[in-house]
Design a protein around this motif. Structure first.
Motif, PDB file in Angstrom:
ATOM      1  N   SER A 255     -46.020-101.255  32.877  1.00 58.89           N
ATOM      2  CA  SER A 255     -45.123-101.475  31.880  1.00 58.89           C
ATOM      3  C   SER A 255     -45.796-100.894  30.631  1.00 58.89           C
ATOM      4  CB  SER A 255     -44.583-102.987  31.992  1.00 58.89           C
ATOM      5  OG  SER A 255     -43.710-103.055  33.109  1.00 58.89           O
ATOM      6  N   GLN A 256     -47.084-101.587  30.363  1.00 57.92           N
ATOM      7  CA  GLN A 256     -47.765-100.950  29.345  1.00 57.92           C
ATOM      8  C   GLN A 256     -47.869 -99.530  29.019  1.00 57.92           C
ATOM      9  OE1 GLN A 256     -48.807-103.044  26.936  1.00 57.92           O
ATOM     10  NE2 GLN A 256     -49.438-105.058  27.683  1.00 57.92           N
ATOM     11  N   VAL A 257     -48.124 -98.821  30.232  1.00 55.28           N
ATOM     12  CA  VAL A 257     -48.296 -97.240  29.895  1.00 55.28           C
ATOM     13  C   VAL A 257     -46.833 -96.768  29.706  1.00 55.28           C
ATOM     14  CG1 VAL A 257     -48.850 -95.407  31.358  1.00 55.28           C
ATOM     15  CG2 VAL A 257     -50.202 -97.387  31.356  1.00 55.28           C
ATOM     16  N   LEU A 258     -45.926 -97.277  30.388  1.00 57.38           N
ATOM     17  CA  LEU A 258     -44.515 -96.638  30.360  1.00 57.38           C
ATOM     18  C   LEU A 258     -43.967 -96.802  29.056  1.00 57.38           C
ATOM     19  CD1 LEU A 258     -43.069 -97.791  33.758  1.00 57.38           C
ATOM     20  CD2 LEU A 258     -43.008 -95.516  33.096  1.00 57.38           C
ATOM     21  N   TRP A 259     -44.138 -97.983  28.405  1.00 55.14           N
ATOM     22  CA  TRP A 259     -43.642 -98.166  27.136  1.00 55.14           C
ATOM     23  C   TRP A 259     -44.404 -97.496  26.044  1.00 55.14           C
ATOM     24  CZ3 TRP A 259     -42.323-104.202  26.905  1.00 55.14           C
ATOM     25  CH2 TRP A 259     -41.375-104.416  27.762  1.00 55.14           C
ATOM     26  N   GLY A 260     -45.794 -97.624  26.356  1.00 49.20           N
ATOM     27  CA  GLY A 260     -46.747 -96.943  25.229  1.00 49.20           C
ATOM     28  C   GLY A 260     -46.425 -95.622  25.264  1.00 49.20           C
ATOM     29  N   VAL A 261     -46.347 -94.703  26.444  1.00 44.24           N
ATOM     30  CA  VAL A 261     -45.993 -93.330  26.294  1.00 44.24           C
ATOM     31  C   VAL A 261     -44.792 -92.976  25.790  1.00 44.24           C
ATOM     32  CG1 VAL A 261     -45.675 -91.210  27.791  1.00 44.24           C
ATOM     33  CG2 VAL A 261     -47.606 -92.610  28.243  1.00 44.24           C
ATOM     34  N   GLN A 262     -43.640 -93.944  26.035  1.00 46.60           N
ATOM     35  CA  GLN A 262     -42.274 -93.531  25.421  1.00 46.60           C
ATOM     36  C   GLN A 262     -42.324 -93.718  24.078  1.00 46.60           C
ATOM     37  OE1 GLN A 262     -39.255 -95.904  27.578  1.00 46.60           O
ATOM     38  NE2 GLN A 262     -37.613 -95.270  26.053  1.00 46.60           N
ATOM     39  N   PHE A 263     -42.738 -94.826  23.415  1.00 52.58           N
ATOM     40  CA  PHE A 263     -42.387 -95.369  22.014  1.00 52.58           C
ATOM     41  C   PHE A 263     -43.857 -94.800  21.352  1.00 52.58           C
ATOM     42  CE2 PHE A 263     -39.988 -98.096  24.342  1.00 52.58           C
ATOM     43  CZ  PHE A 263     -38.603 -97.980  23.684  1.00 52.58           C
ATOM     44  N   GLY A 264     -44.802 -94.035  21.868  1.00 49.73           N
ATOM     45  CA  GLY A 264     -45.859 -93.640  20.969  1.00 49.73           C
ATOM     46  C   GLY A 264     -46.984 -94.722  20.763  1.00 49.73           C
ATOM     47  N   SER A 265     -47.099 -95.839  21.386  1.00 52.82           N
ATOM     48  CA  SER A 265     -48.005 -96.738  20.983  1.00 52.82           C
ATOM     49  C   SER A 265     -49.460 -96.466  21.948  1.00 52.82           C
ATOM     50  CB  SER A 265     -47.779 -98.103  21.395  1.00 52.82           C
ATOM     51  OG  SER A 265     -47.348 -98.297  22.605  1.00 52.82           O
ATOM     52  N   LEU A 266     -49.131 -95.267  22.943  1.00 59.34           N
ATOM     53  CA  LEU A 266     -50.317 -94.892  23.816  1.00 59.34           C
ATOM     54  C   LEU A 266     -50.054 -93.517  23.535  1.00 59.34           C
ATOM     55  CD1 LEU A 266     -50.332 -97.184  26.947  1.00 59.34           C
ATOM     56  CD2 LEU A 266     -52.024 -97.150  24.929  1.00 59.34           C
ATOM     57  N   PRO A 267     -51.280 -92.989  23.565  1.00 53.87           N
ATOM     58  CA  PRO A 267     -51.314 -91.245  23.431  1.00 53.87           C
ATOM     59  C   PRO A 267     -50.529 -90.584  24.796  1.00 53.87           C
ATOM     60  CG  PRO A 267     -53.322 -91.880  23.666  1.00 53.87           C
ATOM     61  CD  PRO A 267     -52.525 -93.193  23.700  1.00 53.87           C
ATOM     62  N   LYS A 268     -49.933 -89.644  24.663  1.00 54.12           N
ATOM     63  CA  LYS A 268     -49.122 -88.817  25.919  1.00 54.12           C
ATOM     64  C   LYS A 268     -50.194 -88.133  26.772  1.00 54.12           C
ATOM     65  CE  LYS A 268     -44.768 -88.201  25.483  1.00 54.12           C
ATOM     66  NZ  LYS A 268     -43.520 -87.898  25.520  1.00 54.12           N
ATOM     67  N   ARG A 269     -51.219 -88.873  27.413  1.00 54.22           N
ATOM     68  CA  ARG A 269     -52.220 -87.947  27.853  1.00 54.22           C
ATOM     69  C   ARG A 269     -51.787 -87.954  29.356  1.00 54.22           C
ATOM     70  NH1 ARG A 269     -57.570 -91.784  26.264  1.00 54.22           N
ATOM     71  NH2 ARG A 269     -57.611 -91.085  23.880  1.00 54.22           N
ATOM     72  N   GLU A 270     -52.267 -86.810  30.084  1.00 54.99           N
ATOM     73  CA  GLU A 270     -51.764 -86.403  31.566  1.00 54.99           C
ATOM     74  C   GLU A 270     -51.904 -87.640  32.543  1.00 54.99           C
ATOM     75  OE1 GLU A 270     -53.081 -83.193  34.865  1.00 54.99           O
ATOM     76  OE2 GLU A 270     -53.704 -82.939  32.752  1.00 54.99           O
ATOM     77  N   GLY A 271     -53.285 -88.488  32.258  1.00 52.27           N
ATOM     78  CA  GLY A 271     -53.219 -89.587  33.266  1.00 52.27           C
ATOM     79  C   GLY A 271     -52.158 -90.447  33.167  1.00 52.27           C
ATOM     80  N   PHE A 272     -51.735 -90.799  31.867  1.00 52.28           N
ATOM     81  CA  PHE A 272     -51.021 -92.071  31.683  1.00 52.28           C
ATOM     82  C   PHE A 272     -49.383 -91.323  32.224  1.00 52.28           C
ATOM     83  CE2 PHE A 272     -53.486 -93.514  27.792  1.00 52.28           C
ATOM     84  CZ  PHE A 272     -54.149 -94.261  28.594  1.00 52.28           C
ATOM     85  N   VAL A 273     -49.056 -90.157  32.009  1.00 53.84           N
ATOM     86  CA  VAL A 273     -47.712 -89.685  32.346  1.00 53.84           C
ATOM     87  C   VAL A 273     -47.599 -89.627  33.881  1.00 53.84           C
ATOM     88  CG1 VAL A 273     -46.492 -87.612  32.129  1.00 53.84           C
ATOM     89  CG2 VAL A 273     -47.731 -88.387  30.147  1.00 53.84           C
ATOM     90  N   ALA A 274     -48.785 -89.100  34.352  1.00 50.53           N
ATOM     91  CA  ALA A 274     -48.632 -89.062  35.930  1.00 50.53           C
ATOM     92  C   ALA A 274     -48.485 -90.224  36.462  1.00 50.53           C
ATOM     93  CB  ALA A 274     -50.034 -88.337  36.506  1.00 50.53           C
TER      94      ALA A 274
END
Length: 209
Positions: free
Chosen positions: A161-180
């Motif tokens: 959930s932290q990764v999904l929200w972070g990537v969606q809303f920009g609070s985490l960088p959209k790195r390949e590992g997070f996206v996968a």
């Protein structure tokens, strides 16, 4: 047992994490939708959670708050779902569950408030600094297909959930590992059910155009 759990939430909150956990656990639950401006701060709900925050669950007379705690509790309370860790998975399961609930949550929150700790303050901050917390999280989610190993566990609900929200809303960088990692989680049927329900509730709350 029908209605075994009472689930207090608002769809525009961290309650989405708890709903996903409930769907993964297979537990039957009744939902109580609270409003930020009124019922969430009302006496009835404050008797459940004096913090006046959601989510919370009540199961067999016991209250559980805090999303990471709800996830861990449901995994143990409903073992048939197979979401609790095995002996081999246990260390990574608890390590990364609470890393996401502690250092990652603090780092993301502080960054959103435009607060960056000085070098001296980093000694006090459990996360050190934002970049460090993000780098460590990335290594964790790319080490295995899931956070504790080769299979999905309840820790993936919280970390994911932290990764999904972070990537969606920009609070985490959209790195390949997070996206996968996020894509693997989005494919789960329980995630889809939870998201569909919360999106429907959000749509109901929007003023008519």
């Amino acid at each position: 047992m029908a209605g075994a759990i009472t689930f207090y939430t608002n769809p525009m909150s961290r309650g989405q994490i708890a709903r996903w956990a409930l769907e993964e656990s297979g537990a039957a639950y009744d939902e109580v939708i609270l409003d930020y401006a009124s019922t969430m701060k009302g006496a009835e709900y404050l008797a459940v959670n004096p913090m006046g925050k959601v989510p919370a669950i009540v199961h067999q007379g016991h209250v559980v708050t805090e999303c990471a705690a709800i996830c861990a509790y449901l995994a143990e309370a409903f073992p048939a779902a197979g979401l609790a860790p095995t002996a081999e998975e246990r260390a990574d399961y608890y390590r990364w569950l609470f890393f996401a609930a502690g250092p990652v949550e603090q780092a993301v929150t502080n960054k959103s408030m435009n607060f960056a700790p000085t070098d001296q303050q980093q000694r006090m901050a459990g996360y050190g600094n934002y970049d460090l917390a993000v780098d460590v999280l990335e290594k964790a989610v790319t080490a295995h297909p899931f956070i504790a190993g080769s299979r999905f566990t309840m820790a993936d609900v919280y970390v994911g959930s932290q990764v999904l929200w972070g990537v969606q809303f920009g609070s985490l960088p959209k790195r390949e590992g997070f996206v996968a990692y996020a894509e693997r989680l989005e494919a789960r049927e329980a995630y889809k059910r939870a998201k569909t329900r919360d999106n429907a509730l959000i749509a109901e709350m929007q003023p008519a155009s």
